[in-house]
Design an enzyme around this catalytic site. Structure first.
Site, PDB file in Angstrom:
ATOM      1  N   ARG A 235      -0.790   2.290  -7.480  1.00 43.25           N
ATOM      2  CA  ARG A 235      -1.172   1.141  -6.651  1.00 43.25           C
ATOM      3  C   ARG A 235      -2.411   0.455  -7.216  1.00 43.25           C
ATOM      4  O   ARG A 235      -2.642  -0.717  -6.950  1.00 43.25           O
ATOM      5  CB  ARG A 235      -1.477   1.594  -5.221  1.00 43.25           C
ATOM      6  CG  ARG A 235      -0.283   2.021  -4.407  1.00 43.25           C
ATOM      7  CD  ARG A 235      -0.719   2.600  -3.066  1.00 43.25           C
ATOM      8  NE  ARG A 235      -1.421   1.665  -2.211  1.00 43.25           N
ATOM      9  CZ  ARG A 235      -0.841   0.834  -1.351  1.00 43.25           C
ATOM     10  NH1 ARG A 235       0.462   0.823  -1.234  1.00 43.25           N
ATOM     11  NH2 ARG A 235      -1.559   0.012  -0.627  1.00 43.25           N
TER      12      ARG A 235
ATOM     13  N   ARG B 299      -8.118  -2.268 -15.461  1.00 44.55           N
ATOM     14  CA  ARG B 299      -8.102  -3.528 -16.226  1.00 44.55           C
ATOM     15  C   ARG B 299      -9.181  -3.530 -17.289  1.00 44.55           C
ATOM     16  O   ARG B 299     -10.295  -3.073 -17.047  1.00 44.55           O
ATOM     17  CB  ARG B 299      -8.341  -4.715 -15.279  1.00 44.55           C
ATOM     18  CG  ARG B 299      -7.317  -4.842 -14.180  1.00 44.55           C
ATOM     19  CD  ARG B 299      -7.324  -6.277 -13.634  1.00 44.55           C
ATOM     20  NE  ARG B 299      -6.490  -6.358 -12.450  1.00 44.55           N
ATOM     21  CZ  ARG B 299      -6.964  -6.383 -11.209  1.00 44.55           C
ATOM     22  NH1 ARG B 299      -8.267  -6.362 -11.001  1.00 44.55           N
ATOM     23  NH2 ARG B 299      -6.144  -6.453 -10.184  1.00 44.55           N
TER      24      ARG B 299
ATOM     25  N   ARG C 263      -1.041  10.783   7.895  1.00 46.28           N
ATOM     26  CA  ARG C 263      -2.477  10.718   8.160  1.00 46.28           C
ATOM     27  C   ARG C 263      -2.718   9.622   9.184  1.00 46.28           C
ATOM     28  O   ARG C 263      -2.017   8.600   9.202  1.00 46.28           O
ATOM     29  CB  ARG C 263      -3.252  10.385   6.885  1.00 46.28           C
ATOM     30  CG  ARG C 263      -3.173  11.465   5.872  1.00 46.28           C
ATOM     31  CD  ARG C 263      -3.821  12.742   6.315  1.00 46.28           C
ATOM     32  NE  ARG C 263      -5.266  12.744   6.122  1.00 46.28           N
ATOM     33  CZ  ARG C 263      -6.043  13.761   6.450  1.00 46.28           C
ATOM     34  NH1 ARG C 263      -5.532  14.840   7.046  1.00 46.28           N
ATOM     35  NH2 ARG C 263      -7.341  13.713   6.207  1.00 46.28           N
TER      36      ARG C 263
ATOM     37  N   ARG D 294     -14.431   4.797   3.854  1.00 45.58           N
ATOM     38  CA  ARG D 294     -14.883   3.443   3.522  1.00 45.58           C
ATOM     39  C   ARG D 294     -15.536   2.791   4.737  1.00 45.58           C
ATOM     40  O   ARG D 294     -15.346   3.234   5.870  1.00 45.58           O
ATOM     41  CB  ARG D 294     -13.755   2.565   2.983  1.00 45.58           C
ATOM     42  CG  ARG D 294     -12.548   2.485   3.864  1.00 45.58           C
ATOM     43  CD  ARG D 294     -11.380   1.774   3.139  1.00 45.58           C
ATOM     44  NE  ARG D 294     -10.140   2.000   3.856  1.00 45.58           N
ATOM     45  CZ  ARG D 294      -8.939   1.690   3.408  1.00 45.58           C
ATOM     46  NH1 ARG D 294      -8.780   1.107   2.244  1.00 45.58           N
ATOM     47  NH2 ARG D 294      -7.862   1.938   4.130  1.00 45.58           N
TER      48      ARG D 294
ATOM     49  N   GLU E  14     -14.757   4.191   8.466  1.00 50.36           N
ATOM     50  CA  GLU E  14     -13.374   4.687   8.570  1.00 50.36           C
ATOM     51  C   GLU E  14     -13.242   6.153   8.144  1.00 50.36           C
ATOM     52  O   GLU E  14     -13.728   6.549   7.082  1.00 50.36           O
ATOM     53  CB  GLU E  14     -12.493   3.804   7.686  1.00 50.36           C
ATOM     54  CG  GLU E  14     -11.024   4.141   7.729  1.00 50.36           C
ATOM     55  CD  GLU E  14     -10.195   3.034   7.075  1.00 50.36           C
ATOM     56  OE1 GLU E  14     -10.356   1.859   7.433  1.00 50.36           O
ATOM     57  OE2 GLU E  14      -9.392   3.357   6.185  1.00 50.36           O
TER      58      GLU E  14
ATOM     59  N   TYR F 274       5.240   4.418   2.138  1.00 51.54           N
ATOM     60  CA  TYR F 274       3.925   3.766   2.140  1.00 51.54           C
ATOM     61  C   TYR F 274       4.148   2.299   1.745  1.00 51.54           C
ATOM     62  O   TYR F 274       4.149   1.963   0.574  1.00 51.54           O
ATOM     63  CB  TYR F 274       3.058   4.503   1.120  1.00 51.54           C
ATOM     64  CG  TYR F 274       1.613   4.125   1.016  1.00 51.54           C
ATOM     65  CD1 TYR F 274       1.031   3.112   1.772  1.00 51.54           C
ATOM     66  CD2 TYR F 274       0.790   4.824   0.145  1.00 51.54           C
ATOM     67  CE1 TYR F 274      -0.306   2.811   1.642  1.00 51.54           C
ATOM     68  CE2 TYR F 274      -0.553   4.536   0.007  1.00 51.54           C
ATOM     69  CZ  TYR F 274      -1.091   3.524   0.754  1.00 51.54           C
ATOM     70  OH  TYR F 274      -2.425   3.232   0.619  1.00 51.54           O
TER      71      TYR F 274
ATOM     72  N   ASP G  23       3.319  -1.882   2.172  1.00 48.71           N
ATOM     73  CA  ASP G  23       2.368  -2.911   2.598  1.00 48.71           C
ATOM     74  C   ASP G  23       3.106  -3.979   3.408  1.00 48.71           C
ATOM     75  O   ASP G  23       4.333  -4.040   3.392  1.00 48.71           O
ATOM     76  CB  ASP G  23       1.739  -3.568   1.367  1.00 48.71           C
ATOM     77  CG  ASP G  23       0.879  -2.589   0.577  1.00 48.71           C
ATOM     78  OD1 ASP G  23       0.351  -1.649   1.186  1.00 48.71           O
ATOM     79  OD2 ASP G  23       0.747  -2.787  -0.645  1.00 48.71           O
TER      80      ASP G  23
HETATM   81  N1  UDP Z   1      -8.072   5.642  -4.072  1.00 52.98           N
HETATM   82  C1  UDP Z   1      -9.143   6.420  -4.490  1.00 52.98           C
HETATM   83  N2  UDP Z   1     -10.381   5.852  -4.496  1.00 52.98           N
HETATM   84  C2  UDP Z   1     -10.618   4.608  -4.063  1.00 52.98           C
HETATM   85  C3  UDP Z   1      -9.531   3.818  -3.637  1.00 52.98           C
HETATM   86  C4  UDP Z   1      -8.270   4.376  -3.653  1.00 52.98           C
HETATM   87  O1  UDP Z   1      -8.977   7.579  -4.859  1.00 52.98           O
HETATM   88  O2  UDP Z   1     -11.792   4.183  -4.063  1.00 52.98           O
HETATM   89  C5  UDP Z   1      -6.730   6.265  -4.076  1.00 52.98           C
HETATM   90  C6  UDP Z   1      -6.486   7.008  -2.750  1.00 52.98           C
HETATM   91  O3  UDP Z   1      -5.671   8.121  -2.992  1.00 52.98           O
HETATM   92  C7  UDP Z   1      -5.755   5.963  -1.946  1.00 52.98           C
HETATM   93  C8  UDP Z   1      -4.861   5.330  -3.009  1.00 52.98           C
HETATM   94  O4  UDP Z   1      -5.698   5.300  -4.185  1.00 52.98           O
HETATM   95  O5  UDP Z   1      -5.030   6.519  -0.879  1.00 52.98           O
HETATM   96  C9  UDP Z   1      -4.352   3.960  -2.678  1.00 52.98           C
HETATM   97  O6  UDP Z   1      -5.454   3.121  -2.423  1.00 52.98           O
HETATM   98  P1  UDP Z   1      -5.297   1.755  -1.604  1.00 52.98           P
HETATM   99  O7  UDP Z   1      -6.592   1.034  -1.690  1.00 52.98           O
HETATM  100  O8  UDP Z   1      -4.073   1.061  -2.064  1.00 52.98           O
HETATM  101  O9  UDP Z   1      -5.112   2.307  -0.120  1.00 52.98           O
HETATM  102  P2  UDP Z   1      -5.044   1.545   1.294  1.00 52.98           P
HETATM  103  O10 UDP Z   1      -5.974   0.363   1.222  1.00 52.98           O
HETATM  104  O11 UDP Z   1      -3.600   1.186   1.509  1.00 52.98           O
HETATM  105  O12 UDP Z   1      -5.541   2.582   2.244  1.00 52.98           O
END
Ligand code: UDP
Length: 385
Positions: A175, A179, A251, A281, A302, A350, A352
């Site tokens: 996901r 870059r 979760r 976060r 969160e 999962y 979006d």
């Molecule tokens: N992830 C991580 N660190 C970060 C952001 C994401 O390890 O700072 C990993 C984590 O396992 C997460 C997954 O990447 O569940 C997908 O992240 P995404 O931001 O797509 O999750 P969402 O915003 O859908 O919760």
């Protein structure tokens, strides 16, 4: 006795799009039920009663898609503001830009690499002994190496999912891109934005049709579908079958809310990947609507935890035992003749928002055709199983 011919269980994006499309295509009455007191499921938004800030009550939702038809479709129901998602990660070593990009790499390693140099450097960090990555951890170690993995992914993922990252699928990490340029936008999609008056307004407009009736605070129970020609179920598939084989793992999330004057963190989302920090976060909602002006700010810290029976399911874990269980529920679902399963919970993926809208949008004509011709009905949208 309901006069509706179709029952849609769940008033999130899946339920609202399919209800609208079937009501229009077939010209029949559709009843939509939802157990919550509001429509829109987990993308529900509401304005803070005191400060008027648009709150994403169940966590940050940013609409992004590369499908032009999906983008045009949602914009029929709302104007979207020009929001571009950017995330920062707060770590012991400082604050960095995510997803990992050239700015992150140069900042983190104290370098001034060109794109080509950065790519060559990151390649030396990757674990070359890993062939085809079998899980999240191997995927990360193969491509970015231990130091970046430990700083940005290990702790966050363990907190978010409540298990070791090596028990999670490699596709989860896909996901997030890596870059080798200074593009620090979170999503790589062509279209992106936030609806001016929130997601709930979109769902309300989708459901505002003479053929659609909505009943809130109404829980699904088995037998409810008997008086309908067809049921579209968008709740958890294990719930549909009364958890007869056991519960699929999810979760759930919870938030500590606080209010402040001014600007709290200068960005909508800052991740805290450290294993020693209990939350994942911090979300500051007013930054989702940069075109609005608010003197105060609403901040949600969160946390993630395992989903108990009374909790709202958010993220499908899809661990090995879940997949075995899912297989059994899917086998039952395939035998259904007048029930279809649609969306994140009903297909246990999962997804979006844009994917959910796209699947419902694509599925609607197939289902409408099958219902009107009384043919064998498609049970899942394409790619769902
Ligand atoms: N992830 C991580 N660190 C970060 C952001 C994401 O390890 O700072 C990993 C984590 O396992 C997460 C997954 O990447 O569940 C997908 O992240 P995404 O931001 O797509 O999750 P969402 O915003 O859908 O919760």
């Amino acid at each position: 006795m309901s006069t509706s011919r179709i029952l849609v269980v769940g008033a999130g994006f899946s339920g609202a799009v399919i209800a609208r499309e079937l009501a229009v295509a077939l010209g029949v009455k559709v009843l939509v039920i939802d157990e919550r007191e509001h429509v829109a499921g987990n993308c529900h938004t509401e304005r803070d009663p005191q400060y008027g800030i648009m709150l994403h009550k169940y966590g940050a939702h940013i609409f992004h898609t590369s499908r032009e038809d999906v983008w045009n479709y949602v914009r029929r129901y709302s104007e979207f503001g020009p929001y571009v998602h950017r995330v920062r990660a707060s770590t012991k070593r400082g604050i960095f830009s995510l997803p990992i990009n050239l700015f992150t790499i140069n900042d983190f390693f104290g370098k001034q690499f060109s794109p080509e140099e950065a790519q060559a450097f990151i390649a030396t960090l990757g674990d070359a002994t890993i062939g085809e990555p079998q899980n999240f951890e191997e995927q990360a170690l193969k491509f970015i190496g231990r130091e970046l993995y430990d700083t940005f992914f290990y702790g966050y993922t363990k907190k978010q999912w409540g298990c070791e990252p090596r028990d999670l699928s490699a596709s989860l990490l896909k996901r997030l891109p890596v870059r080798f340029n200074y593009d620090d936008t979170y999503f790589s999609d062509r279209f992106q934005g936030i609806p001016l008056d929130g997601y709930t307004a979109i769902i309300e407009r989708l459901l505002a049709d003479a053929n659609i009736e909505v009943k809130l605070n109404t829980r699904w129970h088995s037998g409810m579908g008997d008086e309908f020609d067809h049921v579209i179920f968008t709740g958890p598939i294990d719930c549909y079958y009364n958890y007869r084989f056991g519960r699929l793992g999810y979760r759930t999330m919870f938030w500590d809310r606080s209010y402040h004057e001014g600007d709290f963190q200068g960005n909508s989302v800052i991740n805290y990947p450290g294993a020693d920090v209990p939350f994942t976060r911090i979300v500051e909602h007013k930054h989702f609507t940069p075109w609005e002006k608010h003197d105060h700010t609403a901040v949600f810290t969160e946390y993630s935890k395992e989903t108990g029976e009374a909790d709202i399911p958010y993220y499908p874990k899809r661990l090995a035992p879940d997949k075995v269980l899912l297989g059994k529920y899917l086998d039952l679902a395939r035998q259904e003749t007048n029930v279809s399963f649609l969306g994140r919970l009903a297909t246990y993926r999962y997804l979006d928002m844009h994917q959910v809208v796209g699947e419902a949008f694509d599925f609607a004509p197939l289902l409408a055709g099958a219902i009107s011709e009384k043919k064998a009905r498609p049970v899942f949208p394409a790619g769902a199983t």
